[in-house]
Design a protein around this motif. Structure first.
Motif, PDB file in Angstrom:
ATOM      1  N   ASN A   1     -49.077   3.706   5.766  1.00 21.16           N
ATOM      2  CA  ASN A   1     -49.981   2.711   6.961  1.00 21.16           C
ATOM      3  C   ASN A   1     -50.856   1.261   6.596  1.00 21.16           C
ATOM      4  O   ASN A   1     -51.704   1.667   6.236  1.00 21.16           O
ATOM      5  CB  ASN A   1     -50.859   4.137   7.061  1.00 21.16           C
ATOM      6  CG  ASN A   1     -50.668   4.904   8.123  1.00 21.16           C
ATOM      7  OD1 ASN A   1     -49.613   4.921   8.880  1.00 21.16           O
ATOM      8  ND2 ASN A   1     -51.473   6.203   8.313  1.00 21.16           N
ATOM      9  N   LEU A   2     -49.451   0.834   5.442  1.00 19.66           N
ATOM     10  CA  LEU A   2     -50.355  -0.683   5.013  1.00 19.66           C
ATOM     11  C   LEU A   2     -49.389  -1.590   5.751  1.00 19.66           C
ATOM     12  O   LEU A   2     -49.705  -0.930   6.205  1.00 19.66           O
ATOM     13  CB  LEU A   2     -49.568  -0.762   3.798  1.00 19.66           C
ATOM     14  CG  LEU A   2     -50.737   0.241   2.664  1.00 19.66           C
ATOM     15  CD1 LEU A   2     -49.463   0.459   1.564  1.00 19.66           C
ATOM     16  CD2 LEU A   2     -51.819   0.010   2.199  1.00 19.66           C
ATOM     17  N   SER A   3     -50.376  -3.031   5.711  1.00 21.92           N
ATOM     18  CA  SER A   3     -49.079  -4.077   6.426  1.00 21.92           C
ATOM     19  C   SER A   3     -48.273  -3.999   6.410  1.00 21.92           C
ATOM     20  O   SER A   3     -47.532  -4.199   4.894  1.00 21.92           O
ATOM     21  CB  SER A   3     -50.424  -5.094   6.034  1.00 21.92           C
ATOM     22  OG  SER A   3     -49.912  -6.023   6.459  1.00 21.92           O
ATOM     23  N   VAL A   4     -47.873  -4.310   7.367  1.00 24.26           N
ATOM     24  CA  VAL A   4     -46.248  -4.392   7.070  1.00 24.26           C
ATOM     25  C   VAL A   4     -45.919  -5.224   5.760  1.00 24.26           C
ATOM     26  O   VAL A   4     -44.328  -5.498   5.473  1.00 24.26           O
ATOM     27  CB  VAL A   4     -45.910  -5.503   8.183  1.00 24.26           C
ATOM     28  CG1 VAL A   4     -46.324  -6.231   8.813  1.00 24.26           C
ATOM     29  CG2 VAL A   4     -44.330  -5.007   8.928  1.00 24.26           C
ATOM     30  N   LEU A   5     -46.710  -6.169   5.458  1.00 28.62           N
ATOM     31  CA  LEU A   5     -46.535  -7.468   4.195  1.00 28.62           C
ATOM     32  C   LEU A   5     -46.074  -6.594   3.012  1.00 28.62           C
ATOM     33  O   LEU A   5     -44.996  -6.831   2.457  1.00 28.62           O
ATOM     34  CB  LEU A   5     -47.834  -7.959   4.337  1.00 28.62           C
ATOM     35  CG  LEU A   5     -48.591  -9.063   4.851  1.00 28.62           C
ATOM     36  CD1 LEU A   5     -49.487  -9.969   4.574  1.00 28.62           C
ATOM     37  CD2 LEU A   5     -47.328  -9.910   4.983  1.00 28.62           C
TER      38      LEU A   5
END
Length: 189
Positions: free
Chosen positions: A167-171
């Motif tokens: 669930n981290l940023s798409v980055l």
């Protein structure tokens, strides 16, 4: 209907890519409790790190919308975000390949409307991730995020120390997996 979000979780882009057309509620009423609109999570040397773009709350506007919110220059946040991303992902295989394309949108100058920054980041990310969904930014209804698919586990540069952090940023997905990120997003649906 999608809520506005800056560099949101990979699942957000998996959902975007699964539709031909989506509406992002950029004209929704401003709600300072919706922190995901100007925050994103990355995996740093110590685990999850939340990066926040400081915003100026719209004063004197009776029914302020997200389009009325602008970026503040408080705390030299652009330099902080640039250093945090370089520290977190500088050793990943694709950081140097993508950061120059993302930097103008991610590190928007003070007084830029937050909505413009979100649209610019979305444009660059959709282009990189081969998402050709038509996005309408004019929606004015309050949006609750549809249930997002999980993306992962995938290889992360700090996986040995922290295990997989989801669930981290798409980055995170992009810097770690590069062109394969688009394939992982498609497989999420």
């Amino acid at each position: 209907m999608f809520p506005p979000a800056l560099a949101p979780q990979a699942g957000y882009y998996a959902l975007l890519g699964a539709h031909k057309r989506v509406r992002i509620a950029m004209e929704a009423p401003y709600d300072k409790r919706r922190k995901e609109t100007h925050r994103y999570d990355v995996a740093d040397t110590r685990g999850r790190l939340t990066l926040t773009v400081p915003v100026r709350q719209p004063h004197g506007i009776a029914r302020a919308r997200w389009t009325d919110v602008s970026i503040s220059g408080h705390g030299r946040w652009q330099a902080v975000h640039a250093a945090a991303l370089a520290s977190a992902y500088g050793r990943t295989p694709f950081y140097e390949f993508y950061i120059d394309r993302l930097a103008p949108a991610l590190f928007a100058p003070e007084d830029t409307p937050l909505s413009e920054q979100i649209m610019a980041v979305n444009s660059v990310l959709c282009d990189i991730l081969l998402i050709d969904t038509e996005i309408d930014y004019g929606a004015d209804a309050v949006a609750d995020m549809p249930s997002m698919p999980g993306v992962g586990p995938y290889w992360q540069v700090r996986g040995r120390e922290h295990g997989f952090i989801g669930n981290l940023s798409v980055l995170d997905l992009l810097f770690n997996m590069g062109p394969e990120a688009a394939l992982l997003l498609r497989r999420a649906f």
